[in-house]
Write an enzyme that holds these catalytic residues in place. Structure first.
Site, PDB file in Angstrom:
ATOM      1  N   SER A  43     -10.237  -0.179   5.949  1.00 25.91           N
ATOM      2  CA  SER A  43      -8.974  -0.431   6.649  1.00 25.91           C
ATOM      3  C   SER A  43      -8.205   0.878   6.797  1.00 25.91           C
ATOM      4  O   SER A  43      -8.578   1.899   6.217  1.00 25.91           O
ATOM      5  CB  SER A  43      -8.145  -1.438   5.872  1.00 25.91           C
ATOM      6  OG  SER A  43      -7.483  -0.777   4.808  1.00 25.91           O
ATOM      7  N   LYS A  44      -7.130   0.783   7.549  1.00 23.76           N
ATOM      8  CA  LYS A  44      -6.321   1.974   7.813  1.00 23.76           C
ATOM      9  C   LYS A  44      -5.791   2.608   6.531  1.00 23.76           C
ATOM     10  O   LYS A  44      -5.452   3.779   6.515  1.00 23.76           O
ATOM     11  CB  LYS A  44      -5.140   1.599   8.709  1.00 23.76           C
ATOM     12  CG  LYS A  44      -5.541   1.480  10.162  1.00 23.76           C
ATOM     13  CD  LYS A  44      -4.320   1.434  11.048  1.00 23.76           C
ATOM     14  CE  LYS A  44      -4.763   1.265  12.483  1.00 23.76           C
ATOM     15  NZ  LYS A  44      -4.054   0.203  13.177  1.00 23.76           N
ATOM     16  N   ARG A  45      -5.672   1.807   5.486  1.00 19.51           N
ATOM     17  CA  ARG A  45      -5.179   2.361   4.218  1.00 19.51           C
ATOM     18  C   ARG A  45      -6.218   3.311   3.615  1.00 19.51           C
ATOM     19  O   ARG A  45      -5.873   4.230   2.878  1.00 19.51           O
ATOM     20  CB  ARG A  45      -4.878   1.238   3.225  1.00 19.51           C
ATOM     21  CG  ARG A  45      -3.447   0.745   3.319  1.00 19.51           C
ATOM     22  CD  ARG A  45      -3.230  -0.467   2.453  1.00 19.51           C
ATOM     23  NE  ARG A  45      -3.883  -1.642   3.036  1.00 19.51           N
ATOM     24  CZ  ARG A  45      -4.853  -2.337   2.475  1.00 19.51           C
ATOM     25  NH1 ARG A  45      -5.323  -2.007   1.310  1.00 19.51           N
ATOM     26  NH2 ARG A  45      -5.373  -3.393   3.083  1.00 19.51           N
ATOM     27  N   ASP A  46      -7.499   3.094   3.930  1.00 20.36           N
ATOM     28  CA  ASP A  46      -8.559   3.899   3.313  1.00 20.36           C
ATOM     29  C   ASP A  46      -8.792   5.203   4.054  1.00 20.36           C
ATOM     30  O   ASP A  46      -9.016   6.246   3.452  1.00 20.36           O
ATOM     31  CB  ASP A  46      -9.883   3.125   3.297  1.00 20.36           C
ATOM     32  CG  ASP A  46      -9.740   1.762   2.636  1.00 20.36           C
ATOM     33  OD1 ASP A  46      -9.094   1.708   1.578  1.00 20.36           O
ATOM     34  OD2 ASP A  46     -10.267   0.782   3.197  1.00 20.36           O
ATOM     35  N   THR A  69      -9.133   4.849  11.110  1.00 21.80           N
ATOM     36  CA  THR A  69     -10.150   3.916  11.582  1.00 21.80           C
ATOM     37  C   THR A  69     -10.469   4.123  13.063  1.00 21.80           C
ATOM     38  O   THR A  69     -11.503   3.686  13.538  1.00 21.80           O
ATOM     39  CB  THR A  69      -9.712   2.454  11.359  1.00 21.80           C
ATOM     40  OG1 THR A  69      -8.394   2.307  11.878  1.00 21.80           O
ATOM     41  CG2 THR A  69      -9.724   2.093   9.889  1.00 21.80           C
TER      42      THR A  69
END
Ligand code: GLU
Length: 466
Positions: A238-241, A244
């Site tokens: 996800s965008k948190r990781d 993307t």
């Protein structure tokens, strides 16, 4: 063999989607087949032209281009409607007049605080309604003689779904717009797709689609469901990781070939080989070598692969890429010649992981430091440094040709005269020129920034350390 990549233009192209595109593309190239593109824009509320443009741009950047003109799904609405009518006429689908309120009333179940629906109860199935002008959805009538749906997935092996877990699902909404599971089947058949290769998040759609292929009288293609790319937590990336969107990787200075090489290794292997040319990928690729498990996205690994590609590409090619693709305006802001810039690219590229870092270093070199890294000053500047730098300025003032050789001879002569090691002079000189002790050959840099600027930066630094 004909395969397709079928993104929905409801956002920028996701890094996981481009890997799906890549696997399709490699499969087509390896088998001398065709790779096609279909824009699945039937969700009118969420689809945007801006995202379609961005998908084309991203695919163009990684050089994964379709072999035939792209199909825009909404353009095929007449064909979709025709097939809906055929299914209705053959009683393989039926009109459902149940309103959302009625469905809620009959099918709702509560699970704690959650409101869930049970399967559709078949209320409208088998009934004939007067054409009352009321809105209706179209439902697929699950065949009554089927108990399970089994298919052979090229990646996952035999997959079986019990038909009991499905209901008569909607294939067209009450506004007439057909739903994903239906259009995908009609369009895949139209495009004569032989292998559907897509993310495993679609695996539960596959049995429904197989039933639809059969109902429409189409040949069922082969399926391969690819494991997803995971974040460090083991959940879907996800965008948190990490970023993307594919185009963010372009912005952040990754080379398209490096990104492709990194992505292909997420879930596919060929012995222990890590770095592949495109030609090698085409030659070696096979779906049988795709693993079943999701792979974790590892930014450090991507950086390292990008570093390998940066070292490998010629200075001239990297210059061209930056000028034509990455930052077309950037070099215009520097008063250096193309030759000097290419030389600098050669000096810096083994030291950076991305082009963003590379341009950051070039800008720093060009503008000169605004401050000096404290730890480096502490480590490399002592009571004698001002004296050596003062001597160096004097010597440089009488140097006419600022060539690397002459500068390096001058520096060495100074060190011999003072019986010090070259690093005693070179590190403070580096800090004076770029604000830190890490840089390519300091005489190379001085030669490029030239006599006046080198002496000016030395004087500024000298006044600071004094
Ligand atoms: N449009 C779907 C998606 O973006 C792809 C469906 C498919 O490949 O069948 O997830």
């Amino acid at each position: 063999m004909r395969v397709r990549f079928a993104p929905s233009p409801t956002g920028h192209l996701h890094i996981g989607s481009v890997r799906v595109a890549l696997f399709n593309w490699l499969f087509a190239r390896h088998n001398n087949g065709k790779f096609l593109l279909r824009i699945e824009d039937t969700d009118l509320e969420r689809s945007k032209q801006e995202y379609t443009d961005s998908i084309f741009k991203a695919l163009d950047w990684v050089d994964i281009k379709p072999d035939e003109p792209a199909i825009i799904q909404t353009h095929r609405l007449p064909e979709h409607t025709q097939m809906l009518n055929k299914l209705l006429a053959e009683n393989k689908a039926y009109r459902c007049y149940c309103t959302p309120e009625q469905l809620l009333e009959r099918l709702k179940v509560t699970h704690g605080d959650d409101l869930l629906y049970t399967k559709y109860d078949g209320h409208c199935r088998g009934k004939t309604f007067e054409d009352s002008g009321k809105p209706y959805a179209i439902r697929f009538a699950l065949p009554s003689d089927v108990t399970e749906i089994t298919f052979n997935d090229i990646v996952r092996g035999t997959v079986t779904f019990d038909i009991d877990q499905f209901d008569d699902f909607i294939i067209a909404r009450s506004d007439g717009s057909p739903m994903y599971n239906f259009v995908v089947v009609v369009d895949d058949a139209f495009m004569r797709i032989s292998h559907v290769i897509r993310g495993e998040d679609h695996i539960s759609n596959t049995p429904k689609q197989i039933l639809l292929y059969q109902a429409c009288g189409y040949k069922v293609p082969q399926f391969a469901h690819l494991p997803l790319i995971l974040g460090p937590s083991g959940e879907r990336l996800s965008k948190r990781d990490a970023a993307t969107s594919v185009l963010d990787y372009k912005e952040n200075g990754y080379l398209p070939e490096a990104l492709i090489n990194y992505l292909v290794r997420l879930g596919w292997s060929h012995g222990d080989q890590e770095i592949f040319t495109r030609a090698e990928l085409i030659q070696f690729f096979s779906l049988e070598q795709v693993g079943k498990k999701g792979s974790i996205f590892d930014m450090a690994k991507l950086d390292s692969v990008n570093g390998i590609y940066l070292r490998d590409i010629s200075d001239q090619d990297l210059f061209n890429y930056i000028k034509q693709v990455y930052r077309p305006e950037y070099f215009k802001s520097l008063a250096w010649s193309d030759e000097q810039i290419i030389q600098l690219i050669g000096l810096y590229k083994p030291r950076v992981k991305t082009l963003k870092e590379l341009l950051h270093e070039l800008t720093l070199l060009y503008n000169g430091p605004t401050d000096y890294l404290e730890a480096d000053v502490k480590q490399h500047v002592d009571a004698d440094t001002a004296n050596y730098l003062g001597q160096l300025i004097q010597m440089l003032e009488s140097v006419d040709t600022f060539s690397v050789d002459i500068l390096s001879e001058t520096g060495k002569a100074l060190c011999t005269k003072n019986t010090i090691k070259l690093v005693k002079l070179a590190q403070p000189l580096r800090i004076a020129l770029v604000g830190k002790a890490a840089s390519p050959g300091v005489f190379d840099l001085a030669a490029i920034i030239g006599k006046d600027e080198t002496i000016k930066r030395l004087r500024t630094f000298l006044s600071v350390i004094k």
